[in-house]
Scaffold this active site. Structure first.
Site, PDB file in Angstrom:
ATOM      1  N   SER A   1      11.307   5.596   5.739  1.00 38.74           N
ATOM      2  CA  SER A   1      12.226   4.837   4.885  1.00 38.74           C
ATOM      3  C   SER A   1      13.206   3.956   5.671  1.00 38.74           C
ATOM      4  CB  SER A   1      12.969   5.783   3.936  1.00 38.74           C
ATOM      5  OG  SER A   1      12.046   6.446   3.083  1.00 38.74           O
TER       6      SER A   1
ATOM      7  N   GLY B   1       6.534   0.771   4.037  1.00 33.72           N
ATOM      8  CA  GLY B   1       6.749  -0.153   2.919  1.00 33.72           C
ATOM      9  C   GLY B   1       7.459  -1.443   3.294  1.00 33.72           C
TER      10      GLY B   1
ATOM     11  N   ASN C   1       3.287  -0.434   9.588  1.00 29.77           N
ATOM     12  CA  ASN C   1       2.095   0.287   9.137  1.00 29.77           C
ATOM     13  C   ASN C   1       1.824  -0.129   7.692  1.00 29.77           C
ATOM     14  OD1 ASN C   1       0.135   2.096   8.385  1.00 29.77           O
ATOM     15  ND2 ASN C   1       1.475   3.909   8.471  1.00 29.77           N
ATOM     16  N   TRP C   2       0.787  -0.948   7.519  1.00 29.17           N
ATOM     17  CA  TRP C   2       0.489  -1.441   6.161  1.00 29.17           C
ATOM     18  C   TRP C   2      -0.251  -0.396   5.331  1.00 29.17           C
ATOM     19  CZ3 TRP C   2      -1.143  -7.334   5.790  1.00 29.17           C
ATOM     20  CH2 TRP C   2      -0.045  -8.129   6.148  1.00 29.17           C
ATOM     21  N   LYS C   3      -0.666   0.709   5.959  1.00 27.80           N
ATOM     22  CA  LYS C   3      -1.426   1.760   5.245  1.00 27.80           C
ATOM     23  C   LYS C   3      -2.603   1.123   4.484  1.00 27.80           C
ATOM     24  CE  LYS C   3       2.824   4.354   4.842  1.00 27.80           C
ATOM     25  NZ  LYS C   3       3.462   5.528   4.271  1.00 27.80           N
TER      26      LYS C   3
HETATM   27  C1  PEP Z   1       5.124   5.270   7.611  1.00 23.66           C
HETATM   28  O1  PEP Z   1       4.174   5.082   6.868  1.00 23.66           O
HETATM   29  O2  PEP Z   1       4.908   5.542   8.791  1.00 23.66           O
HETATM   30  C2  PEP Z   1       6.465   5.131   7.068  1.00 23.66           C
HETATM   31  C3  PEP Z   1       7.475   5.414   7.838  1.00 23.66           C
HETATM   32  O3  PEP Z   1       6.581   4.694   5.755  1.00 23.66           O
HETATM   33  P1  PEP Z   1       7.935   4.213   5.013  1.00 23.66           P
HETATM   34  O4  PEP Z   1       8.649   3.294   5.965  1.00 23.66           O
HETATM   35  O5  PEP Z   1       7.450   3.508   3.793  1.00 23.66           O
HETATM   36  O6  PEP Z   1       8.740   5.433   4.735  1.00 23.66           O
END
Ligand code: PEP
Length: 244
Positions: A204, A226, A11-13
């Site tokens: 994470s 991320g 998920n690049w958001k």
């Molecule tokens: C997410 O955005 O779905 C996510 C799990 O982010 P991260 O891996 O950065 O915690």
């Protein structure tokens, strides 16, 4: 690991410009025949271009949200049909950032999932408790209620993936204990009518913790924020899932 399909979803958001398509290209080159599903969900502006870059490769492209309607007077929104037309195969729905930033309810998420299914997209439906809900001992009540209310009629393993993402673990570098992930994923599996629906963990996930998380029986993959932005990091997570 269960019998459900394994999936590593990135998920690049709200990150990524055209120059970052090089990361998608590098990932496709590194995994010509991955031993699990691999998906990148860039911002809507990059879906078409990323689909072109990944054409003929094993890496799929997805969206991060869709509207419930096919078209109409909804400024700034994108329909499921438009995502499919742009080359998306899947769409993330009900991410906690959408639930909090845009006040999305589980009922709305279910309606969006129905629209996604109608457009031929796989819906990746996110659920997860806040830290306050966990501290109050409400984790299972919260996620099971979200699961029941966010999955529409007609949900099957072919058109739906569920992602458990504790809100307090997203983008914070904090992860639940393996026991906490196990408890929630076991409860989700027991509650699902179609036991073959893939269950992803998100929050994470990094190269350094992916293997131990994928060692949990009812974890079928990960939704990664991320660490999905760089092919090297996401590639290490995909390699861990291939080996699980
Ligand atoms: C997410 O955005 O779905 C996510 C799990 O982010 P991260 O891996 O950065 O915690």
């Amino acid at each position: 690991m269960s019998d459900a399909c394994k999936l590593a979803a990135g998920n690049w958001k709200m990150n990524g410009l055209r120059a970052d398509l090089d990361e998608a290209r590098a990932l496709a080159e590194a995994f010509p025949k991955p031993g699990c599903g691999v998906l990148l969900c860039p911002p809507a502006t990059l879906i078409c271009a990323m689909a072109d870059v990944l054409e003929g490769s094993a890496v799929m492209v997805g969206g991060q949200d869709c509207h419930v309607r096919e078209s109409g007077a909804h400024t700034g929104d994108v329909s499921a049909q438009m995502l499919a037309d742009a080359g998306a195969r899947q769409v993330i729905l009900g991410h906690s950032e959408r639930r909090s930033d845009h006040g999305e309810s589980s009922a709305l998420v279910a309606a969006k999932a129905q629209a996604a299914h109608a457009a031929g997209l796989v819906a990746i439906i996110c659920i997860g408790e806040t830290e306050a809900e966990r501290d109050a001992g409400q984790t299972l009540n919260v996620v099971l209620a979200q699961l029941a209310d966010s999955l529409p009629e007609g949900t099957t393993a072919a058109n739906t993936v569920v992602a458990y993402e504790p809100v307090w673990a997203i983008g914070t570098g904090r992860t639940p204990t393996l026991g906490q992930i196990t408890e929630v994923h076991d409860a989700l599996r027991a509650a699902l009518r179609d036991k073959a629906i893939s269950l992803l963990y998100g929050g994470s996930v990094k190269p350094g913790n992916a293997s131990e998380i994928f060692g949990i029986e009812n974890v079928d993959g990960a939704l990664v924020g991320g660490a999905s932005l760089k092919a090297q990091d996401f590639g290490a997570i995909i390699a861990a899932l291939e080996q699980a």
